[in-house]
Design a protein around this motif. Structure first.
Motif, PDB file in Angstrom:
ATOM      1  N   UNK A  71      42.882  36.103  52.481  1.00 44.06           N
ATOM      2  CA  UNK A  71      42.503  34.729  52.591  1.00 44.06           C
ATOM      3  C   UNK A  71      41.190  34.640  51.551  1.00 44.06           C
ATOM      4  N   UNK A  72      41.148  33.355  51.225  1.00 44.13           N
ATOM      5  CA  UNK A  72      40.380  32.730  50.225  1.00 44.13           C
ATOM      6  C   UNK A  72      39.664  31.659  50.202  1.00 44.13           C
ATOM      7  N   UNK A  73      38.516  31.453  50.111  1.00 42.87           N
ATOM      8  CA  UNK A  73      37.429  30.627  50.065  1.00 42.87           C
ATOM      9  C   UNK A  73      36.934  29.816  48.772  1.00 42.87           C
ATOM     10  N   UNK A  74      37.054  29.025  48.373  1.00 45.56           N
ATOM     11  CA  UNK A  74      36.671  28.200  47.029  1.00 45.56           C
ATOM     12  C   UNK A  74      35.717  27.368  48.101  1.00 45.56           C
ATOM     13  N   UNK A  75      34.280  27.731  47.453  1.00 50.95           N
ATOM     14  CA  UNK A  75      33.399  26.586  47.195  1.00 50.95           C
ATOM     15  C   UNK A  75      32.994  25.676  46.457  1.00 50.95           C
ATOM     16  N   UNK A  76      32.982  24.551  46.391  1.00 54.57           N
ATOM     17  CA  UNK A  76      33.381  23.972  45.801  1.00 54.57           C
ATOM     18  C   UNK A  76      32.147  23.564  44.279  1.00 54.57           C
ATOM     19  N   UNK A  77      31.380  22.513  43.374  1.00 48.85           N
ATOM     20  CA  UNK A  77      30.343  22.030  43.376  1.00 48.85           C
ATOM     21  C   UNK A  77      29.911  22.157  43.626  1.00 48.85           C
ATOM     22  N   UNK A  78      29.170  22.807  44.259  1.00 50.99           N
ATOM     23  CA  UNK A  78      27.164  23.007  45.022  1.00 50.99           C
ATOM     24  C   UNK A  78      26.334  23.701  43.721  1.00 50.99           C
ATOM     25  N   UNK A  79      25.343  23.561  43.532  1.00 47.15           N
ATOM     26  CA  UNK A  79      24.878  23.952  42.392  1.00 47.15           C
ATOM     27  C   UNK A  79      23.904  25.560  43.247  1.00 47.15           C
ATOM     28  N   UNK A  80      24.791  26.286  42.620  1.00 47.07           N
ATOM     29  CA  UNK A  80      24.914  28.069  42.616  1.00 47.07           C
ATOM     30  C   UNK A  80      23.674  28.567  42.041  1.00 47.07           C
ATOM     31  N   UNK A  81      22.745  29.363  43.344  1.00 47.10           N
ATOM     32  CA  UNK A  81      21.316  29.801  42.708  1.00 47.10           C
ATOM     33  C   UNK A  81      21.102  31.131  43.213  1.00 47.10           C
ATOM     34  N   UNK A  82      20.843  31.864  41.666  1.00 52.22           N
ATOM     35  CA  UNK A  82      20.388  33.195  41.793  1.00 52.22           C
ATOM     36  C   UNK A  82      18.996  33.188  41.169  1.00 52.22           C
ATOM     37  N   UNK A  83      18.353  34.527  41.862  1.00 53.03           N
ATOM     38  CA  UNK A  83      17.682  34.643  41.008  1.00 53.03           C
ATOM     39  C   UNK A  83      17.299  34.110  39.760  1.00 53.03           C
ATOM     40  N   UNK A  84      18.024  34.147  39.207  1.00 44.63           N
ATOM     41  CA  UNK A  84      17.643  34.011  37.690  1.00 44.63           C
ATOM     42  C   UNK A  84      18.560  32.738  36.985  1.00 44.63           C
ATOM     43  N   UNK A  85      19.706  32.047  37.145  1.00 41.24           N
ATOM     44  CA  UNK A  85      20.039  30.837  36.999  1.00 41.24           C
ATOM     45  C   UNK A  85      20.489  29.706  38.130  1.00 41.24           C
ATOM     46  N   UNK A  86      20.605  28.431  37.597  1.00 38.97           N
ATOM     47  CA  UNK A  86      21.107  27.886  38.858  1.00 38.97           C
ATOM     48  C   UNK A  86      22.021  26.570  38.045  1.00 38.97           C
ATOM     49  N   UNK A  87      23.043  26.351  38.456  1.00 35.70           N
ATOM     50  CA  UNK A  87      23.873  24.732  38.277  1.00 35.70           C
ATOM     51  C   UNK A  87      24.861  24.853  39.380  1.00 35.70           C
ATOM     52  N   UNK A  88      25.741  24.133  38.105  1.00 32.08           N
ATOM     53  CA  UNK A  88      26.782  23.226  39.313  1.00 32.08           C
ATOM     54  C   UNK A  88      28.685  24.367  39.012  1.00 32.08           C
ATOM     55  N   UNK A  89      28.777  24.712  39.714  1.00 28.00           N
ATOM     56  CA  UNK A  89      30.244  25.420  39.375  1.00 28.00           C
ATOM     57  C   UNK A  89      30.274  25.717  41.095  1.00 28.00           C
ATOM     58  N   UNK A  90      32.084  26.316  41.209  1.00 29.60           N
ATOM     59  CA  UNK A  90      32.751  27.107  42.324  1.00 29.60           C
ATOM     60  C   UNK A  90      32.186  27.818  42.286  1.00 29.60           C
ATOM     61  N   UNK A  91      32.801  28.790  43.644  1.00 23.38           N
ATOM     62  CA  UNK A  91      32.213  29.962  43.591  1.00 23.38           C
ATOM     63  C   UNK A  91      34.212  30.216  44.597  1.00 23.38           C
ATOM     64  N   UNK A  92      34.500  31.171  44.292  1.00 20.34           N
ATOM     65  CA  UNK A  92      35.557  31.874  44.882  1.00 20.34           C
ATOM     66  C   UNK A  92      35.333  32.568  46.021  1.00 20.34           C
TER      67      UNK A  92
END
Lengths: 460, 460, 460, 460
Positions: free
Chosen positions: D1-22
């Motif tokens: 099963x897959x999950x796609x998180x669309x269009x959130x502000x993806x934040x890590x400890x050294x970057x942030x940007x709007x993206x999808x995460x699959x």
């Protein structure tokens, strides 16, 4: 009987000038120019000489059963050596075994010294255990005139005190108004590092420093600063040897800890390369804390001059090289610790401090005499030259030169850490409470000249 | 004529005890118990009183054209106030304008004070510019007996010296053997912060602290430590006010910088909340560095007791509130800086220091008299009680109580920063070189009693 | 066109693992295992190699009129050398003369570099004067994409800024959201010490360190910490060289100053004994701050590993030994400052850092690439390997060995400070925004490949 | 099963940007823009939301028999609370009694947690005694995947380790490559101060701070820095609370000690005045080290932002107020220590950190997730968002507001230290290895979802 010392450069910790000093009975009765000579007074001409207050060594070990050996001096030989080096008062460490009650242990030190000493003396009372009996016992010792304690953070299996004892002893000291002198090295770090070094075959004297690096001492000092800060007890760090430890002590002082600091003549003029000599020769230079990297010498001289370090002691602990130091031939942890220096402190300070411009004559008096008297409750009876003070005086010839050597030194030990060193300046004449005990560099007094000095705690 | 002070508790920086003090001519001739009364001697009974050496204020501004105003005291009124507060010697700042050559400027200060002073005095020679003529001019001033310099890092457009001048003046000072007193605040930070505060309408006295926060002073101290370290010149930090600055100074001392530190009585007992009062009342409490957060008081008291700070001064600079402080009503940067305290220093130190257990009587003498004499070359002529020293003595009644107030204080200024404060302890009788100049709390001397003190540089 | 790098050990500042990296157009499009090969993609096998993000040098001087000479590299030669050393982006210092307005000066740097660079580049805008025009001029430069300033506390007669300019420039920087890079040495101390050294005949390269001892740098850092603290401007200390300076920087950081710290590869592997060689050989090793005592190397390596120092730069400033360094043959103050290293930074860090266990591969990326990108607003476009980032990649052969030498190095300068040093590890293949510009250790790109990088200030 | 998180502000400890995460299976398979939706994938729209890597709490106590009580959470309730607060991995302290062998004790923790946990978890292995069996036993635990130790310097009679054990455990840790987490407070100082406070009738919660003042913690930290420096073991200071302790830790770091530092959310937002409330209310706020003076909060926020402090934990230890805290009603030393916060950490950091400008979103991820993963060997499996990493994700609604309260919180404890505080920001959806376990703020998973995480020591 009176004694008039004429025309010397009279030096105290805060003044110097040519003057006459008159002693009557046991005390100084007048300082002035062209003082009249009382009838029957002996007159000594000190023209061209210095007149110092008798020097005080805040830290010696005369009677010292330690690490399977006994330090070699007796109260007679040790205090005679002190006098010949210009030291008229010593503070000896009373370090009773934990097996005996403090008062009983203290009696042993009193008994051994009684009638034997050639110079005056006091004790720091070693608190080597702390239990329910301790407060009562220690009050009794303080009541007998021993207004200072000594605690070891090192040597945990022998003399060392754990954290609980440390806290409680400091609280008691605070209450009684006594200063506590503390040997600051973390005991466990030493034993663990020793164990590891021996395990990898590092058994020689060079490993001694490695088993007690500066951080081990700095840790001890930081620990004491915390405990002294929280108990509000005045403390005195013995034998501080290095920058790292000094920094911790001064951080404590800035936080309000009431702390005084002692260094040793050895740390000022010797360094760890001596203990790292090939073979077993280095054993002569094994003491604790160890001799340090040479870079520390300038730091300590500066600290003395600036008043950051208060006193210079010897931690005199004479063990013969031939048979006692030799106990550690196969295991550096068994080398009895100590570098004898009781008679060498003042000539070395004069030669390497005053003559090299690292300290003034007044600094010499301040750090080798007056400060100790002040910190431990003898001032101005001892430590300065003023009417009413004990007539402990040193007529010092600043031009005399001689060579330090085990062949000639008055200490009862078979080697000198300063063998062959030429020094300049000599205690020519020394008086103890008005009596001449050293004349022309020779001891002319007797065992028993020296008195036990009773001191009052500040809370008294 | 002789004067015998009987039975007082004679206190110096390192001793105290009940004794008689005999003064003959201008000097102390004897200290002892049951001294014989010379014929025609006046005898003062000091039973129950303290006998202190005359106190010394290392830092005053009597003649001070500054910020568009003149400080209100004259050498007559200022030095009379000093005496009534137990101070028998002041070091006044000679701060000539850059428009005149140093020798010429110095002559003005000499002329204004000559024959006017009620107590003894010396000057610190302000080095407010440094050019090719300066070495010659300054040598001449030093040759006249002014063996110390004063440099301002602040006030760059008026009295301040830039980095090049600072370096060269310190090198000259090192060569001549004179100590340089330095006002340590970064000038540019102050002017920039002032500009910004005014720009946003912060024009009242409360902004004064904000324009000179602790970091501005710490920056000045660090800067001086670097320059003093590299030139090897001995320096003296004036009016140190806070923990941040103290930390920098002590780091310098540990690195070997030859530095002494002064704080002010104001910083010990006042705090910045006073300058933050509503309206213009706070202007009374505007000085530089500013009064600090109260937490600094404990740090400074500890530092004094521990010998980390050496002296307590007043930086006395009296500007009337009604018309002079008022110049800054619409602009805090125009409020003449200063909080008058010349006559209040000793009673405040006694009340808030000694009586509250923050310092001993010996600490009082050490920090308010002896250390200044030592640092600036007057010891032991001034600063202690010993045969041969100037007979500058203060018979101090430790039980006397009185209230500080502009209505009654001897300073020529229309307000008191301590209005209504009750103090305990009073200079009852004061002698200046053997003559009684204050008797029963009243001035009985005359302008001209006070002498200009010529001092030798240490390299002389 | 696409590029697939297969099977390398992909290393970023916080991860490492074997993977494929796919580049499409100018950016990285995918990282994964067993990525499909797009049609027409070039495939590089990186098995057994490292794949790093392109390294970034935060501090170079390509166009540099300085001390009477011009640095020898051009934008072509310098950036080619950068690429050959694995560096794909440089921050060059734009240091206009005070004679021209900032915008005008900046145009010169832009013009000289335009179309010439082989790797990407940005500038730090030198603020060498600050007057009423400056805010407007500097806003324009920032608006053009230069989101950082550079200020010199040293070189006061040429590039240096006084305290007022420093304060105001930092306030402007705070407002604009730009980081200010600062050369921290006190200018006056240097000129005064130089003057004194020359006066006593110390004219050779060995005197260079003596004219700028650690305390001169520590003073500069402390000064900056104060100014940055009070203006709340983010700052970046360039070329920090020693313990004393580091201590001041970290004290600032603990007080809340927003400070980042750069050291140089030279300080990590060279020491001052090199500048103290007999004759004029030492001139090769003259840079400012000077090479320091070797003991500082361990301190700096530790600081890098622990995150106390953020970046490693070169301060690349190539002056020929034969004729340029020679300008200072009779006067060390005239030796053009600089030790060229642009192509040597990464192999030296790999050899002396990674291979000696002083840093991990991730530390290498962090301190030689990622942190600079982060601090100066290029992350994650530069400084890491992730989808969307510029495809600046270095395929690094960790086993390659070669010898550094002026005979072979790509920098346009006639000597190497590392002559004959063997290094291990080499940038075998380098891509710049997806194009291969170094292949098998040879430059295969052209001038103009490199773009000027516009950066946004953080307040934008 | 897959999950796609669309269009959130993806934040890590050294970057942030709007993206999808699959997410596919248990891991993240792609991050990109406009990713294609796999067949059967669930799609979540995260527009306007943040997508964080799952947060990690480095320090909790779920099973905790302590001070005569048992903490109230079970692995089920505690880990459910964690998830609801956005925390997907916890490090629980395994603190076996000294009566049992380490392996046996560890088995108890494993057994209690097995199949019960709703989120992933690891343990720090408490070394509560160290004898000849310990190395073997501890190796076995490490071999089972527990690559970190925990040592208490406090609680000497229960969990605490003496100096010998500390040294030997650190040596073992060094050898094995495991990080040791240490509770740094001097045990004896606490017990002595407690004894004295109780003796004078200070029995209420307010005395708790007085029994453990900052110097007690700073002493512990200095002690650890010495031991870690000499054993060269990497260490991790848990729950650092104040300036004094931070200063010691950073001095260690500058000397080269490999040290990481944790603070707690409680120290960032609560202060000691809460524990000083009248009556017994203060007992809710009793933890160790104690809540400190408010001035420490700014220091800790700065330290987090600057990277001087690495992580933010909870030290979650839930004891009911009604009956457990009540055990200490007449004796503060019997109040079970702890302030529950497991579900409150992230909303509090977001509200008081991010929204107040004290930290960025990337700082939040760094200090509350990534750094813990890195330090303790889970990175990049946990702590970041990248292909291949576990699909532990938090979709965070930055606008959601709710009120913290014992009535509503998911922790099994009857009071909240934050009762009535409004927070902003909420973990709306949480995934654990690809499965949605929190949906719309409600737990939709089951006990047993959480796995025990085996970690490799760095020396492996």
């Amino acid at each position: 009987m009176a004694l008039l010392i004429r025309n010397g450069l009279v030096v105290t910790d805060n003044s110097q000038g040519v003057a006459d000093v008159l002693c009557e009975g046991e005390v100084i009765s007048a300082i002035g120019t062209n003082l009249q000579v009382p009838a029957e007074a002996e007159v000594l001409d000190a023209t061209g000489k210095y007149v110092f207050p008798g020097f005080i060594d805040p830290h010696t070990h005369i009677h010292l059963p330690f690490m399977g050996a006994f330090a070699k001096d007796t109260y007679e030989t040790g205090t005679r050596a002190a006098l010949l080096g210009g030291t008229t008062t010593i503070f000896d460490m009373c370090c009773p075994s934990r097996d005996v009650q403090p008062w009983e242990g203290y009696q042993e030190w009193r008994a051994r010294s009684e009638g034997q000493a050639c110079c005056d003396y006091s004790f720091h009372m070693g608190v080597t255990r702390f239990d329910d009996d301790s407060p009562g016992q220690l009050r009794r010792v303080v009541g007998d005139g021993v207004a200072s304690f000594k605690i070891f953070l090192a040597y945990k299996d022998a003399l060392g005190l754990g954290d609980e004892g440390l806290f409680r002893a400091l609280r008691l000291a605070r209450e009684l108004g006594v200063v506590t002198a503390v040997h600051c090295e973390n005991a466990t770090l030493i034993s663990e590092l020793q164990r590891e070094l021996l395990a990898v075959g590092q058994t020689g004297p060079a490993a001694h420093h490695e088993s007690r690096p500066p951080q081990v001492e700095a840790e001890g000092v930081h620990h004491l600063m915390t405990f002294a800060g929280l108990t509000r007890a005045p403390v005195y760090i013995v034998h501080l040897s290095c920058r790292e430890a000094l920094e911790e002590a001064l951080r404590g002082r800035q936080r309000g800890v009431d702390v005084r600091i002692e260094t040793l003549i050895q740390y000022l003029v010797l360094d760890k390369s001596l203990a790292e000599q090939p073979g077993f020769e280095g054993a002569k230079y094994v003491m604790s804390p160890p001799l340090r990297d040479k870079a520390n010498q300038g730091i300590l001289w500066n600290a003395l001059r600036q008043g950051l370090v208060d006193t210079v002691a010897t931690d005199h602990a004479p063990f013969d090289f031939s048979d006692q130091k030799a106990l550690g031939r196969d295991d550096f942890t068994k080398i009895p610790n100590g570098i004898p220096a009781l008679s060498d402190r003042i000539p070395l300070l004069h030669t390497h401090g005053v003559l090299k411009g690292r300290m003034s004559l007044q600094d010499l008096v301040r750090t080798a005499s007056a400060n100790t008297a002040r910190i431990f409750g003898l001032f101005p009876k001892k430590g300065t030259i003023q009417p009413g003070a004990d007539a402990d005086l040193v007529i010092y010839d600043p031009e005399a030169r001689y060579t330090l050597s085990a062949k000639t030194h008055p200490m009862n030990v078979d080697y000198s850490a300063f063998e062959g060193w030429e020094v300049q300046g000599r205690a020519e004449t020394v008086t103890l409470r008005g009596r001449i005990v050293v004349r022309n560099g020779r001891h002319v007094g007797s065992p028993g000249d020296g008195h036990f000095l009773r001191r009052q705690p500040s809370a008294a």
